[in-house]
Design a protein around this motif. Structure first.
Motif, PDB file in Angstrom:
ATOM      1  N   ALA A   1      41.629  44.619  46.109  1.00  0.00           N
ATOM      2  CA  ALA A   1      42.672  44.203  45.174  1.00  0.00           C
ATOM      3  C   ALA A   1      43.123  42.771  45.432  1.00  0.00           C
ATOM      4  O   ALA A   1      43.291  41.979  44.503  1.00  0.00           O
ATOM      5  N   VAL A   2      43.316  42.448  46.700  1.00  0.00           N
ATOM      6  CA  VAL A   2      43.769  41.097  47.051  1.00  0.00           C
ATOM      7  C   VAL A   2      42.705  40.067  46.679  1.00  0.00           C
ATOM      8  O   VAL A   2      43.005  38.995  46.126  1.00  0.00           O
ATOM      9  N   HIS A   3      41.444  40.381  46.961  1.00  0.00           N
ATOM     10  CA  HIS A   3      40.372  39.431  46.626  1.00  0.00           C
ATOM     11  C   HIS A   3      40.240  39.275  45.113  1.00  0.00           C
ATOM     12  O   HIS A   3      39.965  38.167  44.626  1.00  0.00           O
ATOM     13  N   ALA A   4      40.450  40.339  44.368  1.00  0.00           N
ATOM     14  CA  ALA A   4      40.430  40.233  42.913  1.00  0.00           C
ATOM     15  C   ALA A   4      41.491  39.253  42.432  1.00  0.00           C
ATOM     16  O   ALA A   4      41.248  38.441  41.529  1.00  0.00           O
ATOM     17  N   ALA A   5      42.680  39.316  43.037  1.00  0.00           N
ATOM     18  CA  ALA A   5      43.743  38.377  42.681  1.00  0.00           C
ATOM     19  C   ALA A   5      43.344  36.944  43.025  1.00  0.00           C
ATOM     20  O   ALA A   5      43.605  36.006  42.256  1.00  0.00           O
ATOM     21  N   GLU A   6      42.697  36.763  44.163  1.00  0.00           N
ATOM     22  CA  GLU A   6      42.240  35.425  44.555  1.00  0.00           C
ATOM     23  C   GLU A   6      41.186  34.897  43.590  1.00  0.00           C
ATOM     24  O   GLU A   6      41.207  33.714  43.209  1.00  0.00           O
ATOM     25  N   LEU A   7      40.258  35.750  43.199  1.00  0.00           N
ATOM     26  CA  LEU A   7      39.207  35.326  42.271  1.00  0.00           C
ATOM     27  C   LEU A   7      39.772  34.984  40.901  1.00  0.00           C
ATOM     28  O   LEU A   7      39.283  34.070  40.227  1.00  0.00           O
ATOM     29  N   LEU A   8      40.803  35.701  40.479  1.00  0.00           N
ATOM     30  CA  LEU A   8      41.402  35.423  39.178  1.00  0.00           C
ATOM     31  C   LEU A   8      41.933  34.009  39.109  1.00  0.00           C
ATOM     32  O   LEU A   8      41.842  33.353  38.067  1.00  0.00           O
ATOM     33  N   ARG A   9      42.504  33.535  40.189  1.00  0.00           N
ATOM     34  CA  ARG A   9      43.077  32.185  40.209  1.00  0.00           C
ATOM     35  C   ARG A   9      41.998  31.113  40.098  1.00  0.00           C
ATOM     36  O   ARG A   9      42.273  29.989  39.714  1.00  0.00           O
ATOM     37  N   ALA A  10      40.756  31.480  40.448  1.00  0.00           N
ATOM     38  CA  ALA A  10      39.680  30.490  40.452  1.00  0.00           C
ATOM     39  C   ALA A  10      38.706  30.652  39.290  1.00  0.00           C
ATOM     40  O   ALA A  10      37.905  29.753  39.025  1.00  0.00           O
TER      41      ALA A  10
END
Length: 344
Positions: free
Chosen positions: A134-143
């Motif tokens: 979930a956290v990595h998905a949030a990080e990828l969304l920003r990029a």
């Protein structure tokens, strides 16, 4: 669309659960994630990537330190007292002010909200991997200029600041929201479309205005988690007006669901979030063993299309869905409906 998935969930597999007065096989099993992953790959929705290791410092933004220590250590403590089997509570703290528990079974009752959520030797590892997704998905969304899905198992929306239940141990959606805020989002909305009220998510953000929580679910008069999810729960303090519940009556169909959803989307649109997290449960599907709602597979496509109309950067985080014959198709239909609406 990028999908974030960790196979570490596979070893978290309870021997059974206590449900409606009897022991039975667990509804929440590894095959759930396997069916969804197969659907995502068959539909060629985009790459599937593994998450990096979880930043455990982020956990303390959502959960209390003593609860995290409990989750990490309780199974070993249980085994030392009771033998090598799944850990279940049989006594529960009922709100009294008491001394901290020391025996394993008492500690379970201090933090558990039900007896449906066995803790196994691999629960902590699986929960951390799910949270990392979930956290990595949030990080990828920003990029990335595209949506991201976290194929989380175990799910998370029933996990509170210091409680577990409903098969949930760490609150994946709340952790993703915190990561988005850390990365510069000013406001985040969480739209929970799972059949069951996201009580843990509501509790965590109930007095905050930087994360709006919105949930459509079967009414708690007849549906787990029973005690929360009513329409008069609107937030408190700085969070007043930033929590919205739309409970539905038993046997509600797509028309009733969409009526509630349209109002929720209007509410989120007025809030103006920088990103939205969709807590994607498909247990509102007709025939789900935990559901009293009546959404068919085409209905999930319609729901996905409605949500796409927000045109806000979106993270999908898997929550419930326990009909193994339908779960892959329902998730796939939802995602296809969302993508089709965005292309038009």
């Amino acid at each position: 669309m990028i999908t974030v998935y960790s196979p570490a969930h596979k070893d978290h597999w309870g021997q059974g659960e206590f449900f409606a007065g009897r022991m039975m096989d667990c509804y929440e099993v590894p095959e759930r994630a396997a069916r969804i992953l197969a659907s995502v790959q068959a539909l060629n929705l985009g790459p599937v990537v593994a998450p990096p290791s979880l930043d455990h410092a982020l956990l303390s933004k959502v959960h209390d330190a003593d609860y995290l220590e409990f989750l990490e250590t309780i199974h070993a403590h249980w085994v030392s007292e009771n033998g090598d089997c799944d850990a279940f509570p049989y006594v529960f703290l009922s709100g009294r002010s008491v001394r901290p528990a020391t025996a394993a079974v008492a500690r379970l009752g201090q933090f558990a909200t039900d007896a449906c959520s066995p803790i196994t030797a691999q629960t902590w590892t699986a929960a951390c991997a799910s949270a990392a997704s979930a956290v990595h998905a949030a990080e990828l969304l920003r990029a990335a200029d595209e949506p991201v899905m976290a194929l989380c198992r175990p799910p998370g929306h029933h996990a509170g600041r210091r409680s577990y239940g409903g098969y949930c141990f760490l609150n994946n959606g709340a952790l993703a929201a915190e990561r988005l805020l850390q990365a510069g989002a000013g406001r985040v909305a969480i739209l929970d479309i799972d059949n069951h009220h996201g009580n843990g998510t509501q509790e965590i953000f109930y007095e905050r205005s930087d994360v709006m929580t919105v949930s459509i679910h079967g009414t708690p008069d007849i549906q787990f988690p029973w005690f929360t999810g009513y329409s008069d729960e609107t937030g408190a303090g700085k969070g007043e007006g930033f929590n919205l519940n739309r409970p539905l009556q038993a046997n509600s169909d797509l028309a009733a669901y969409e009526h509630a959803l349209i109002g929720c989307l209007d509410h989120i649109g007025r809030y103006g979030p920088d990103a939205i997290i969709v807590a994607l449960g498909v247990d509102a599907g007709e025939g789900d063993p935990t559901s009293q709602l009546r959404i068919d597979t085409s209905g999930f496509a319609a729901i996905g299309a409605r949500i796409a109309s927000l045109a806000i950067p979106t993270v999908f985080i898997m929550e419930g869905g326990y009909n193994l014959d339908r779960i892959g198709g329902d998730v796939g239909a939802f995602l296809q409906g969302w993508h089709a609406a965005r292309r038009t």
